[in-house]
Write a protein that holds these residues in place. Structure first.
Motif, mmCIF file in Angstrom:
data_model
loop_
_atom_site.group_PDB
_atom_site.id
_atom_site.type_symbol
_atom_site.label_atom_id
_atom_site.label_comp_id
_atom_site.label_asym_id
_atom_site.label_seq_id
_atom_site.Cartn_x
_atom_site.Cartn_y
_atom_site.Cartn_z
ATOM 1 N N ARG A 170 15.852 -0.067 -4.480
ATOM 2 C CA ARG A 170 15.780 0.225 -5.909
ATOM 3 C C ARG A 170 17.108 0.706 -6.495
ATOM 4 N N ILE A 197 1.960 12.071 11.349
ATOM 5 C CA ILE A 197 2.121 10.751 10.720
ATOM 6 C C ILE A 197 1.416 9.673 11.547
ATOM 7 N N ILE A 257 5.434 13.078 3.646
ATOM 8 C CA ILE A 257 5.641 12.114 4.734
ATOM 9 C C ILE A 257 6.739 12.582 5.709
ATOM 10 N N PHE A 268 7.579 -1.303 -11.811
ATOM 11 C CA PHE A 268 6.719 -0.908 -12.923
ATOM 12 C C PHE A 268 6.568 -2.035 -13.953
ATOM 13 N N LEU A 298 5.542 1.769 7.558
ATOM 14 C CA LEU A 298 5.441 2.250 8.927
ATOM 15 C C LEU A 298 6.582 3.222 9.204
ATOM 16 N N SER A 299 6.260 4.351 9.787
ATOM 17 C CA SER A 299 7.305 5.290 10.196
ATOM 18 C C SER A 299 7.789 4.953 11.589
ATOM 19 N N ILE A 312 0.580 5.567 -0.031
ATOM 20 C CA ILE A 312 -0.364 6.657 0.197
ATOM 21 C C ILE A 312 -0.267 7.690 -0.923
ATOM 22 N N GLN A 320 5.624 6.225 14.315
ATOM 23 C CA GLN A 320 4.409 5.455 14.605
ATOM 24 C C GLN A 320 4.705 4.316 15.565
ATOM 25 N N SER A 356 0.840 -1.192 0.000
ATOM 26 C CA SER A 356 0.000 0.000 0.000
ATOM 27 C C SER A 356 0.877 1.244 0.000
ATOM 28 N N GLY A 358 11.480 -1.844 -7.390
ATOM 29 C CA GLY A 358 11.865 -0.956 -8.489
ATOM 30 C C GLY A 358 12.311 -1.695 -9.737
ATOM 31 N N VAL A 359 11.779 -2.903 -9.956
ATOM 32 C CA VAL A 359 12.131 -3.671 -11.148
ATOM 33 C C VAL A 359 11.375 -3.093 -12.352
ATOM 34 N N PRO A 373 1.592 1.543 -9.210
ATOM 35 C CA PRO A 373 0.609 1.740 -8.148
ATOM 36 C C PRO A 373 -0.710 2.250 -8.738
HETATM 37 P P1 C2E Z 1 8.971 2.964 -0.571
HETATM 38 O O1 C2E Z 1 8.312 2.306 0.597
HETATM 39 O O2 C2E Z 1 10.383 2.593 -0.837
HETATM 40 O O3 C2E Z 1 8.021 2.692 -1.801
HETATM 41 C C1 C2E Z 1 8.469 2.406 -3.097
HETATM 42 C C2 C2E Z 1 8.405 3.628 -3.975
HETATM 43 O O4 C2E Z 1 8.932 3.301 -5.262
HETATM 44 C C3 C2E Z 1 6.985 4.111 -4.239
HETATM 45 O O5 C2E Z 1 7.031 5.533 -4.354
HETATM 46 C C4 C2E Z 1 6.660 3.463 -5.587
HETATM 47 O O6 C2E Z 1 5.636 4.132 -6.293
HETATM 48 C C5 C2E Z 1 7.978 3.567 -6.269
HETATM 49 N N1 C2E Z 1 8.164 2.548 -7.305
HETATM 50 C C6 C2E Z 1 7.607 1.329 -7.377
HETATM 51 N N2 C2E Z 1 8.064 0.646 -8.450
HETATM 52 C C7 C2E Z 1 8.942 1.464 -9.078
HETATM 53 C C8 C2E Z 1 9.744 1.317 -10.273
HETATM 54 O O7 C2E Z 1 9.741 0.287 -10.957
HETATM 55 N N3 C2E Z 1 10.538 2.373 -10.605
HETATM 56 C C9 C2E Z 1 10.554 3.530 -9.867
HETATM 57 N N4 C2E Z 1 11.354 4.506 -10.284
HETATM 58 N N5 C2E Z 1 9.814 3.684 -8.746
HETATM 59 C C10 C2E Z 1 9.010 2.668 -8.352
HETATM 60 P P2 C2E Z 1 5.938 6.446 -3.692
HETATM 61 O O8 C2E Z 1 4.592 5.808 -3.805
HETATM 62 O O9 C2E Z 1 6.120 7.831 -4.221
HETATM 63 O O10 C2E Z 1 6.321 6.423 -2.132
HETATM 64 C C11 C2E Z 1 7.514 7.010 -1.692
HETATM 65 C C12 C2E Z 1 7.786 6.677 -0.251
HETATM 66 O O11 C2E Z 1 6.817 7.255 0.616
HETATM 67 C C13 C2E Z 1 7.738 5.177 0.047
HETATM 68 O O12 C2E Z 1 8.937 4.573 -0.367
HETATM 69 C C14 C2E Z 1 7.546 5.207 1.555
HETATM 70 O O13 C2E Z 1 8.782 5.377 2.209
HETATM 71 C C15 C2E Z 1 6.699 6.441 1.757
HETATM 72 N N6 C2E Z 1 5.290 6.042 1.961
HETATM 73 C C16 C2E Z 1 4.338 5.751 1.046
HETATM 74 N N7 C2E Z 1 3.172 5.412 1.644
HETATM 75 C C17 C2E Z 1 3.394 5.487 2.986
HETATM 76 C C18 C2E Z 1 2.580 5.261 4.151
HETATM 77 O O14 C2E Z 1 1.405 4.875 4.094
HETATM 78 N N8 C2E Z 1 3.183 5.452 5.360
HETATM 79 C C19 C2E Z 1 4.478 5.847 5.490
HETATM 80 N N9 C2E Z 1 4.987 6.017 6.720
HETATM 81 N N10 C2E Z 1 5.269 6.069 4.426
HETATM 82 C C20 C2E Z 1 4.736 5.883 3.171
#
Ligand code: C2E
Ligand code: CA
Ligand code: CA
Ligand code: CA
Length: 273
Positions: free
Chosen positions: A203, A85, A76, A258, A118-119, A60, A122, A58, A237-238, A263
């Motif tokens: 990634r 958060i 975040i 991707f 999870l942060s 956000i 939290q 999931s 990040g594959v 997402p």
């Molecule tokens: P993360 O947990 O490392 O999530 C993976 C990020 O990589 C996501 O960015 C996702 O959209 C992106 N991603 C997935 N596949 C690929 C790919 O093939 N290539 C590339 N270039 N990127 C890819 P997103 O959605 O922008 O989220 C960024 C960060 O925000 C997350 O990194 C996570 O640390 C945080 N985050 C997102 N949702 C939550 C949440 O509900 N709670 C908390 N505490 N942090 C969140």
């Protein structure tokens, strides 16, 4: 010359002021956005070595009526600093459990896991463990379907408490995962203490895995580490077939990126959607 220096200082102060104003504005917009229901849950598939979906992570999303779409990386960290958060995280957890409860009634999705980020903040908040237990019970979620993703930042403070909390969650059946593995201070020795069941190769290693032998060596080391500690190893990040093949050859268990799916709104994965 001196004037130029002063101008630079003024310019700098102005920028600091703007940044502070931006932050205040962003924080107040975030509070408003939470109230107006502008936060949404997206999710991205995680696949096994045969490319079958085994779960989702999931993620956000904030669609602000004022600021437009704001990326999680842009709000975040601020939400962590201000503590909001904790409120956001409770909402995410509740949504995640609601989704899992729905999936359990859908034969096509009843075996899927859902990972929740999870942060550290939290995790440290009072009564977190109890709240998890309460929400899981209320939605009748099978705990084994829920995975918490944590970064190595959870190792910075009160490691004993973190170990205790994750241990309690594991006793309940909830899994934990070390996110962005390899980028933090790690602390390989902590792996021995931390009750986690999964590590996610960051990634940054995946993106260069095909052409950079050092990135491949790091990924292989992580895979071996995973075997030794009996952890599931996920690559994130594959984006290309070549990366997938390389990672599979190295022995990675599961994949996300991707290449397998971007997402999309998690509501699209609900029964009847
Ligand atoms: P993360 O947990 O490392 O999530 C993976 C990020 O990589 C996501 O960015 C996702 O959209 C992106 N991603 C997935 N596949 C690929 C790919 O093939 N290539 C590339 N270039 N990127 C890819 P997103 O959605 O922008 O989220 C960024 C960060 O925000 C997350 O990194 C996570 O640390 C945080 N985050 C997102 N949702 C939550 C949440 O509900 N709670 C908390 N505490 N942090 C969140
Ligand atoms: Ca994550
Ligand atoms: Ca990650
Ligand atoms: Ca990340």
């Amino acid at each position: 010359r001196r004037e130029g220096g002063q101008r630079r200082v003024q310019h700098f102060q102005q920028r600091m002021l703007n940044e502070a104003q931006d932050r205040v504005r962003l924080i107040s917009e975030l509070h408003r956005g939470i109230e107006k229901g502008e936060l949404h849950l997206f999710s991205q598939p995680i696949v096994n070595r045969e490319r079958s979906i085994i779960g989702e992570e999931s993620l956000i999303r904030w669609f602000s009526s004022v600021l437009g779409t704001v990326a999680p990386d842009d709000f975040i960290p601020l939400a962590e600093q201000t503590g909001v958060i904790v409120e956001i995280g409770d909402w995410v957890l509740e949504e995640a459990c609601r989704v899992l409860a729905e999936w359990s009634r859908d034969p096509a999705r009843s075996d899927l896991t859902l990972s929740v980020n999870l942060s550290e903040r939290q995790l440290r908040a009072d009564g977190f463990g109890e709240r998890v237990r309460e929400i899981i019970e209320r939605y009748g979620v099978r705990p084994g379907r829920l995975t918490f993703e944590l970064t190595e930042s959870v190792l910075h403070t009160d490691i004993d408490r973190t170990v205790g909390l994750l241990g309690m969650l594991r006793t309940e059946g909830v899994k934990s995962s070390l996110d962005d593995f390899g980028t933090g201070y790690s602390s390989l020795s902590y792996l021995q203490q931390l009750p986690v069941q999964q590590i996610k190769i960051d990634r940054s290693f995946v993106s260069s895995i095909v052409e950079d032998p050092q990135a491949a060596a790091i990924a292989l080391a992580i895979v071996r580490l995973g075997r030794t500690f009996n952890l599931q190893v996920v690559a994130e990040g594959v984006e290309t077939e070549d990366q997938f093949e390389k990672l599979r050859d190295l022995g990675v268990d599961a994949f996300q990126g991707f290449l397998f799916g971007h997402p999309r709104p998690i509501s699209e994965l609900l029964v009847g959607a």
